[in-house]
Design a protein around this motif. Structure first.
Motif, short mmCIF file in Angstrom:
data_model
loop_
_atom_site.label_atom_id
_atom_site.label_comp_id
_atom_site.label_asym_id
_atom_site.label_seq_id
_atom_site.Cartn_x
_atom_site.Cartn_y
_atom_site.Cartn_z
N PHE A 183 31.43 38.94 64.66
CA PHE A 183 31.28 38.27 65.95
C PHE A 183 30.95 36.79 65.75
CE2 PHE A 183 30.79 42.66 67.33
CZ PHE A 183 31.57 42.65 68.50
N SER A 191 37.31 40.53 72.63
CA SER A 191 36.18 41.15 73.33
C SER A 191 35.64 42.31 72.50
CB SER A 191 36.66 41.71 74.68
OG SER A 191 37.57 42.79 74.46
N GLU A 192 34.43 42.71 72.82
CA GLU A 192 33.84 43.88 72.15
C GLU A 192 34.76 45.08 72.25
OE1 GLU A 192 29.37 43.23 73.46
OE2 GLU A 192 29.79 45.34 73.16
N THR A 201 26.67 40.30 63.41
CA THR A 201 26.32 39.60 64.65
C THR A 201 24.86 39.17 64.62
OG1 THR A 201 26.03 39.90 67.04
CG2 THR A 201 25.85 41.87 65.72
N ASN A 247 23.16 39.28 67.34
CA ASN A 247 22.59 40.03 68.46
C ASN A 247 22.52 41.51 68.07
OD1 ASN A 247 22.27 41.56 70.77
ND2 ASN A 247 23.54 40.22 72.06
N GLU A 275 21.25 44.08 69.47
CA GLU A 275 21.60 45.06 70.51
C GLU A 275 23.11 45.26 70.55
OE1 GLU A 275 19.70 47.20 72.02
OE2 GLU A 275 18.19 46.28 70.73
N LYS A 276 23.82 44.14 70.48
CA LYS A 276 25.29 44.23 70.46
C LYS A 276 25.74 44.96 69.19
CE LYS A 276 27.71 40.37 69.95
NZ LYS A 276 28.32 39.10 70.37
N ARG A 319 25.24 48.59 69.74
CA ARG A 319 26.17 49.09 70.77
C ARG A 319 27.57 49.29 70.18
NH1 ARG A 319 25.03 45.21 74.43
NH2 ARG A 319 26.80 43.88 73.87
N VAL A 320 28.02 48.27 69.47
CA VAL A 320 29.37 48.34 68.89
C VAL A 320 29.41 49.42 67.79
CG1 VAL A 320 31.08 47.04 67.55
CG2 VAL A 320 29.94 45.97 69.51
#
Ligand code: NAD
Length: 501
Positions: free
Chosen positions: A279, A417-418, A438, A440, A442-443, A446-447
């Motif tokens: 990312f 995009s994700e 990344t 982030n 949290e991202k 999530r990913v």
């Protein structure tokens, strides 16, 4: 028995030869003895870096497999009757003896596989020792599970399964063999090992260590040979109760077809086509280094390697340029040189397969950003050499972007995009591993959770804790090994329910 005694039958001597002048002829290890195969078929073991023969491995057959399974069956009741802590002591003895041969493991593994000596030392030798130590610790900590009811108490007994067939590939020979042997015998099974015919040297060393520490005869047996001659009869043998197989998906299909109809316990650790997802908010320096390592460790010949690199389009050009610079800075060379980053590929046949994919990538519309044949000194002219190769411009649906290449070849793909990153990551029949890079977290989580694989790393790769589940989904395998999952696979959980008075 001393190895040279097996020459009494008049077969080819199987003495050890460490100076490389004469090929060493390996023996099977059955019932606590080094024995020559019943037939007289041999295969040359070639050094990937030079193409020179330095050993010969017997191409054992059904009769050898039968002897090994019989020896394992005879040894199982007494071995299975030992306590967890007694078997843990045996694992520690093996670990100590392997550790004393740390440098020998690294040297043999580097010579046998073509991998850099530094990698063979830090990864292969280190993990082979720690696999035995780790499972010794797990056995000592293993507590019987108890489930109380108001009217009864349930307790779980983990019984040995019986005789196990342990089949391993060439990329991490002793690392993967020890990952199976330690928990398998730790839980009271006896085993027959069938290492890859391309890299038999450290399996032989493990048998010598097992012989040296006087492990009871028949607990660990080894039959050398190829898949058709030795692997298939081992899997099919009616007295084998479980099969732990690590290798290619196509072979895994055959193993499953043979083992499943007779309900053998089966664990399949198969191929992968893993994505590294980068990312725009990543730490660029750490990510470039991490993604290069994920792409090219062991010449890209690790099932977990991130061979598809998905990069957020806003940083695609900058990342690509830095990535290619870092790849071109890697040193391809003599595996015995401490400064080498990439050694040779395992075999000529495999090199040709990997090069075939590079040709295919051009036909599929890809552009080569780096790669080719490295210029090597004369002593390496018959080795299997290939420079680390980076390709861009391929469709995520192309064969090169979806099939396992298992070499020093990565493909770069932009995403916007994700959702698109996840869709590309999941766009393959495989589901072994992946990594997300990344700032982030949290991202990152999530990913990771949206990717259909057995394991994902965030901002790291091949960061292994031996307690965690290891394995894949889809065509990357069936079942999990690692920590308590290994102890579960290599045992039968039996519940005993005792009604209260
Ligand atoms: P392979 O499938 O060709 O061989 C693996 C082992 O199976 C060898 O010992 C071979 O002799 C034996 N074998 C071959 N045919 C057999 C048969 N019909 N019955 C029983 N045994 C048979 O794999 P390889 O080329 O040695 O290894 C590379 C593959 O292994 C890659 O696909 C890689 O992704 C995979 N791999 C997976 C993991 C994992 O944990 N998922 C780890 C390492 C390697």
């Amino acid at each position: 028995m001393e190895p040279d005694k097996c020459c009494e039958s008049g077969c080819i001597p199987c003495e050890r030869d460490s100076d490389g002048q004469e090929p060493l002829d390996l023996c099977n290890y059955i019932g606590g003895e080094f024995v020559c195969p019943m037939g007289d078929e041999w295969m040359n073991v070639l050094e990937p870096a030079t193409g020179h023969r330095f050993a010969r491995v017997p191409l054992s057959g059904e009769a050898d497999v039968g002897d090994a399974v019989r020896a394992a069956r005879m040894a199982q009741p007494a071995w299975g009757a030992l306590s967890h802590s007694e078997r843990a002591d045996w694992l520690d003895r093996i670990a100590d003896a392997l550790e004393a041969r740390y440098e020998e493991i690294a040297t043999l593994e580097s010579r046998d596989t073509g991998k850099p000596i530094s990698l063979a030392r830090d990864v292969d030798a280190q993990r082979s020792v720690s696999n035995f130590r780790f499972f010794a610790g797990m056995l000592r900590e293993h507590e019987q599970e108890v489930f109380e009811m108001s009217s009864a108490t349930n307790y779980v007994v983990n019984k040995p399964v019986g005789v196990g067939a342990l089949i391993t590939p060439w990329n991490l020979p002793l690392y993967l063999l020890s990952w199976k042997v330690a928990p398998a015998i730790g839980m009271g099974n006896t085993v027959v090992c069938k290492p890859s015919e391309l890299t038999p040297m450290t399996a032989d060393l493990l048998m010598r260590v097992i012989d040296e520490v006087d492990l009871p005869a028949g607990v660990v047996n080894l039959v050398h040979g190829d898949g058709v001659g030795a692997g298939a009869p081992l899997v099919a043998h009616s007295d084998v109760d479980l099969v732990s197989f690590t290798g290619g998906t196509a072979t895994g299909e055959k193993v499953a077809a043979s083992a499943a109809p007779v309900f053998k316990k089966l664990s399949l650790e198969l191929g992968g086509k893993n994505a590294s997802i980068v990312f725009a908010d990543c730490d660029m320096d750490a990510t470039v280094a991490g993604v290069v390592r994920a792409g090219f460790l062991n010449q890209g010949q690790v099932c977990l390697c991130g061979s598809r690199i998905l990069v957020e389009e806003s940083i695609y050009d900058g990342f690509r340029d830095r990535f290619v610079d870092a790849v071109e800075a890697m040193r391809v060379g003599d595996p015995s040189d401490e400064a080498t980053d990439l050694g040779a590929l395992i075999s000529r046949q495999h090199l040709e397969k990997v090069q075939g994919y590079v040709e295919l990538a051009k036909e599929e519309g890809g552009s080569l950003l780096s790669g080719g044949v490295p210029c090597m000194p004369a002593e390496f002219e018959h080795g299997n050499w290939m420079a680390p190769t980076v390709i861009e411009g391929l469709s995520p649906n192309s064969r090169c972007s979806t099939e396992e290449i298992f070499g020093p070849v990565v493909t770069l793909h932009p995403f916007s995009s994700e959702e698109e990153a996840v869709a590309i990551a999941n766009n393959t029949r495989y589901g072994l591993a992946g990594s997300v890079w990344t700032g982030n977290l949290e991202k990152g989580k999530r990913v990771s959770e949206a990717i259909d694989t057995g394991m994902v790393w965030v901002n790291t790769w091949l960061h292994r804790d031996l307690r965690v589940p290891f394995g894949g989904v889809k065509d990357s395998g069936v079942g999990r090994e690692g920590g308590k999952w290994s102890l579960g696979f290599f045992s039968e959980a039996m519940n005993v329910c005792v009604k209260h008075d």
